[in-house]
Design an enzyme around this catalytic site. Structure first.
Site, PDB file in Angstrom:
ATOM      1  N   GLY A  33       1.513   4.564   1.877  1.00 53.45           N
ATOM      2  CA  GLY A  33       1.988   3.755   0.672  1.00 53.45           C
ATOM      3  C   GLY A  33       2.686   2.388   1.295  1.00 53.45           C
ATOM      4  CG  ASP A 257       1.318  -2.244   3.759  1.00 54.13           C
ATOM      5  OD1 ASP A 257       1.697  -3.223   2.729  1.00 54.13           O
ATOM      6  OD2 ASP A 257       0.745  -1.341   3.448  1.00 54.13           O
TER       7      ASP A 257
HETATM    8  O1  CKP Z   1      -2.118  -4.077   1.435  1.00 54.99           O
HETATM    9  P1  CKP Z   1      -2.431  -3.152   2.669  1.00 54.99           P
HETATM   10  O2  CKP Z   1      -3.900  -2.812   3.060  1.00 54.99           O
HETATM   11  O3  CKP Z   1      -1.419  -3.263   3.741  1.00 54.99           O
HETATM   12  O4  CKP Z   1      -1.639  -1.870   1.617  1.00 54.99           O
HETATM   13  C1  CKP Z   1      -2.378  -0.488   1.694  1.00 54.99           C
HETATM   14  C2  CKP Z   1      -1.324   0.476   0.923  1.00 54.99           C
HETATM   15  O5  CKP Z   1       0.248   1.409  -1.295  1.00 54.99           O
HETATM   16  C3  CKP Z   1      -1.968   1.725   1.040  1.00 54.99           C
HETATM   17  O6  CKP Z   1      -1.320   2.446   1.917  1.00 54.99           O
HETATM   18  C4  CKP Z   1      -1.789   2.472  -0.304  1.00 54.99           C
HETATM   19  O7  CKP Z   1      -1.294   3.558  -0.329  1.00 54.99           O
HETATM   20  C5  CKP Z   1      -1.211   1.368  -1.060  1.00 54.99           C
HETATM   21  O8  CKP Z   1      -1.455   0.132  -0.392  1.00 54.99           O
HETATM   22  C6  CKP Z   1      -1.605   1.372  -2.659  1.00 54.99           C
HETATM   23  O9  CKP Z   1      -0.832   1.744  -3.570  1.00 54.99           O
HETATM   24  O10 CKP Z   1      -2.762   0.624  -2.904  1.00 54.99           O
HETATM   25 MG    MG Z   2      -1.329  -5.695   1.288  1.00 60.47          MG
END
Ligand code: CKP
Ligand code: MG
Length: 312
Positions: A33, A257
């Site tokens: 997340g 992240d």
């Molecule tokens: O923008 P990012 O690829 O760093 O984010 C990934 C996260 O929270 C992933 O862990 C997923 O759980 C989320 O974005 C989402 O809710 O899409």
């Molecule tokens: Mg992102």
């Protein structure tokens, strides 16, 4: 505490095989997340982070909470919701450049958070509030909670860091644009990708976007440019900090992240903005080399070695 954040973390199932997920029979179980990816990234770099959330009162919620706590995050403000399940998502890695995410999170425990989950005294213990644009997309109550968290944190003098994290699957274009622009106007620091800038302002030239975000209210904009690096803008200066070369990208999810964790870590250490962006680029790059959203997040010594070895 250095930083507080809030949002939904889910159980992540990834097929053990590449290709179409319909043919996958075995999956690995992870947790991910945006906000806990960020929080764990900071914790690995030696900072103290608190996370506010809800999980279901179910086996996976208990495992998730133990996991996040085990990574050193303060979870004293996370509650079990007996009336809704922990959210789940699947990440299909057809190949390194074709990755799909499927959510099973509607009505999840975290989507039922309200402003009552916020504790003003808890927020005021931190220097930074990290807000991701995913949380306001979860439900109307989460949208209100996000705006209240920002209001409370600002009143307590925290610096608001905002990652727009546009997720088109979660809400309509109109809702997304309106809410993300509202939050952008209240954030001190904003970390958008170019495609998010293009979505919000209909403009993809980095210089113009940097100025548009500053005009919208941010004091510092760090525009993420993928493997080209990141370009930061303040009212007085702007500079492109080139990205690090990555031999083979295995899984880019979570890189944003990691980038945010590296950047806020640099600010907490009192680094000049340019050096904080270098750390952000390094952590983001390192995350892409490992399968999983948090598995590639480095410790401090790993980042140092990576930056030296890649000759930034
Ligand atoms: O923008 P990012 O690829 O760093 O984010 C990934 C996260 O929270 C992933 O862990 C997923 O759980 C989320 O974005 C989402 O809710 O899409
Ligand atoms: Mg992102």
């Amino acid at each position: 505490m250095d930083v507080v954040t809030f949002g939904e973390t889910m159980v992540l199932f990834t097929p053990e095989s590449t290709g179409l997920m319909r043919y996958a029979h075995t999956f690995s179980r992870k947790f991910a997340g945006s906000e806990t990816n960020f929080a764990i990234g900071l914790a690995r770099l030696g900072h103290r982070v608190g996370w506010i959330s809800r999980v279901g009162d179910d086996e996976l919620g208990k495992a998730l909470l133990s996991f996040v706590r085990g990574e050193g995050i303060d979870t004293s403000c996370v509650r079990f919701d007996p009336e809704a399940p922990t959210g789940v998502f699947f990440k299909e890695l057809r190949n390194a450049s074709d990755i799909n995410v499927y959510y099973y999170r509607k009505g999840s425990a975290a989507s039922r958070m309200t402003s009552a989950d916020l504790d003003e005294a808890y927020l005021s213990r931190a220097r930074f509030l990290f807000v991701s644009g995913i949380t306001p997309a979860l439900s109307e109550n989460c949208r209100e909670m996000t705006l209240d968290a920002i209001r409370m944190a600002k009143a307590k003098g925290l610096t608001i860091v905002f990652d727009p994290n546009l997720r088109r699957k979660l809400w309509s274009e109109e809702q997304a644009r309106e809410t993300l622009l509202t939050i952008a106007s209240q954030a001190d620091i904003i970390l958008p990708g170019v495609s998010e800038g293009a979505f919000l302002f209909g403009e993809s030239d980095p210089h113009k976007l940097g100025q548009l975000f500053l005009d919208a209210g941010a004091k510092l904009v760090v525009l993420k440019l993928g493997k080209a690096g990141a370009h930061y803008f303040t009212p007085d200066e702007n500079r492109l900090m080139p990205g690090f070369h990555v031999e083979r990208v295995v899984d880019p999810v979570g890189a944003g992240d990691g980038f945010a964790a590296g950047f806020v870590s640099g600010l907490l250490d009192g680094l000049p903005i340019a050096d904080a962006v270098v750390r952000a680029n390094a952590v983001g790059a390192m995350v892409t080399m490992v399968n999983g959203d948090i598995e590639g997040l480095p410790e401090r010594s790993d980042v140092k070695r990576f930056i030296e070895a890649t000759g930034e």
